[in-house]
Design an enzyme around this catalytic site. Structure first.
Site, PDB file in Angstrom:
ATOM      1  N   HIS A  52       8.921   9.775   5.097  1.00  0.00           N
ATOM      2  CA  HIS A  52       8.034   9.581   3.690  1.00  0.00           C
ATOM      3  C   HIS A  52       6.483  10.790   3.803  1.00  0.00           C
ATOM      4  CE1 HIS A  52       6.095   6.959  -0.104  1.00  0.00           C
ATOM      5  NE2 HIS A  52       4.940   7.302   0.951  1.00  0.00           N
ATOM      6  N   CYS A  53       6.088  11.156   3.276  1.00  0.00           N
ATOM      7  CA  CYS A  53       4.569  12.250   3.768  1.00  0.00           C
ATOM      8  C   CYS A  53       3.866  12.185   2.580  1.00  0.00           C
ATOM      9  CB  CYS A  53       5.625  13.700   2.911  1.00  0.00           C
ATOM     10  SG  CYS A  53       4.482  14.960   2.940  1.00  0.00           S
ATOM     11  N   PRO A  54       2.842  11.466   2.866  1.00  0.00           N
ATOM     12  CA  PRO A  54       1.820  11.783   2.139  1.00  0.00           C
ATOM     13  C   PRO A  54       1.260  12.366   1.534  1.00  0.00           C
ATOM     14  CG  PRO A  54       1.355  11.702   4.689  1.00  0.00           C
ATOM     15  CD  PRO A  54       2.465  11.527   4.135  1.00  0.00           C
ATOM     16  N   ASN A 110       2.552  11.689  -1.436  1.00  0.00           N
ATOM     17  CA  ASN A 110       3.265  10.584  -1.737  1.00  0.00           C
ATOM     18  C   ASN A 110       4.494  10.384  -2.474  1.00  0.00           C
ATOM     19  OD1 ASN A 110       2.210   8.602  -2.750  1.00  0.00           O
ATOM     20  ND2 ASN A 110       1.628   8.883  -4.165  1.00  0.00           N
TER      21      ASN A 110
END
Length: 361
Positions: free
Chosen positions: A152-154, A157
């Site tokens: 999951h890449c912030p 998002n």
């Protein structure tokens, strides 16, 4: 105490802060490069034209791939991986893990599953109430099971997985090209402003800061870009690089590797003309994947072996039937040049089973 849905909305809103930050930096870099550098600082018309053309090409491809990475919804397991109503009710009523596993095994007999938990059990998500396909994991941030989840890449998002992994790689590629081009073309004017060879103006701040920002992002992106290229070449996700997928005979980090060229094709597709475009061309359906098959798996029916060999995880157990691979997956394993046939083994029923061992690139 605030209601749960209010906290959830606040959390979702705050999750967009990194994306907004990147968008603001990109907008400022566009203004600083086009207006402050090209229009107000560079004296040569020819140099302006060349810089603007190359800049806008890299800018468009960067924004396009970034947009696709953000707004492509992660792929989820299909309905066939959900428990039927009767089995679901029985599973929820049952308290003993052993009996629950028997229910899951009975449902999974028609599913293309080769990986297990560390304890050898069927992978099941109690949150989503689905049997997890191979390489599928539950994302706590997105609150869903994601097919071939990478991480999951912030900064986007979003979950990076089967549906948008190609877009994520291209996002890293074009962001690196974007930063490299800015840093290289700004360098000479950065030196001139730094040594006071150019008159003082408000463009000086933008040019100096533009070089530092481009160089900083270039260094940080380069390491991530190199790491993911290595993952693509090995056909691993970030999760699998840290925790090897468990087959029936134990963990194997290279269990899904088909050789370098086929690993690349699985992410980018067969047609090279589409590789650099942020359009979906990945092979397969995200639910099942060809495996690097070496030994006979007694849990798979001998009358319908998986193309390219049999699953590497082999332990004694009840027969399980798997679904046939999709056409794109068969193409991955269909190139005879990457395989070498070895001796024919004889089963108890005197059926001939040909085993193929792939030469790893």
């Amino acid at each position: 105490m605030a209601p749960t849905h209010v906290l959830r909305c606040c959390q979702r809103g705050l999750a967009w802060i990194p994306v907004i930050f990147i968008a603001l930096v990109v907008c400022w870099s566009y203004y600083a490069y086009v207006v402050e550098l090209c229009i107000l600082t560079i004296p040569s018309t020819g140099e302006k034209f060349i810089y603007l053309v190359v800049f806008h090409l890299s800018f468009v491809m960067f924004v396009w791939s970034y947009w696709k990475t953000i707004f492509t919804r992660p792929a989820n397991p299909s309905k066939e991986f959900c428990l039927p109503k009767s089995e679901k009710e029985q599973y929820e009523k049952e308290q003993r893990p052993e009996t629950q596993q028997e229910i899951l095994k009975r449902v999974a007999t028609s599913l293309p599953l080769y990986t297990r938990t560390g304890a050898g059990a069927i992978r099941y998500c109690d949150r989503c109430q689905v049997i997890k396909p191979d390489r599928c994991h539950h994302c706590s941030a997105c609150d869903m099971c994601v097919l071939k989840m990478d991480h999951h890449c912030p900064w986007v998002n979003n979950c990076v997985g089967f549906s948008n992994y190609k877009f994520f790689i291209l996002f890293l590629t074009y962001s690196l090209v974007y930063c490299l081009f800015i840093a290289a073309s700004v360098l000479q004017y950065f030196i001139k402003f730094w040594t006071n060879d150019l008159p003082e103006s408000h463009a000086k701040f933008h040019v100096l800061f533009l070089f530092f920002v481009a160089a900083m992002f270039c260094i940080s992106i380069l390491s991530l870009f190199t790491y993911h290229l290595w993952l693509v070449g090995k056909n691993r996700s970030t999760i699998e690089a840290f925790r090897a997928p468990v087959f029936r005979n134990g963990p194997d980090k290279s269990g899904f590797s088909l050789g370098f060229s086929k690993n690349i094709a699985q992410v980018f597709g067969d047609q090279k003309k589409y590789w650099l475009l942020p359009v979906f061309t990945s092979q397969g359906d995200g639910l099942s994947f060809p495996t690097r098959l070496v030994t006979v798996d007694p849990e798979q029916p001998t009358e319908c072996p998986q193309p390219g060999g049999l699953d590497k995880g082999a332990v004694e157990g009840p027969a399980e039937q798997t679904s046939p691979l999709s056409e794109s997956q068969n193409r991955l394993l269909g190139n005879e040049e990457d395989h070498k046939e070895i001796d024919v083994l004889k089963s108890d029923e005197s059926e001939a089973i040909t085993i193929s061992i792939e030469s790893e690139s």
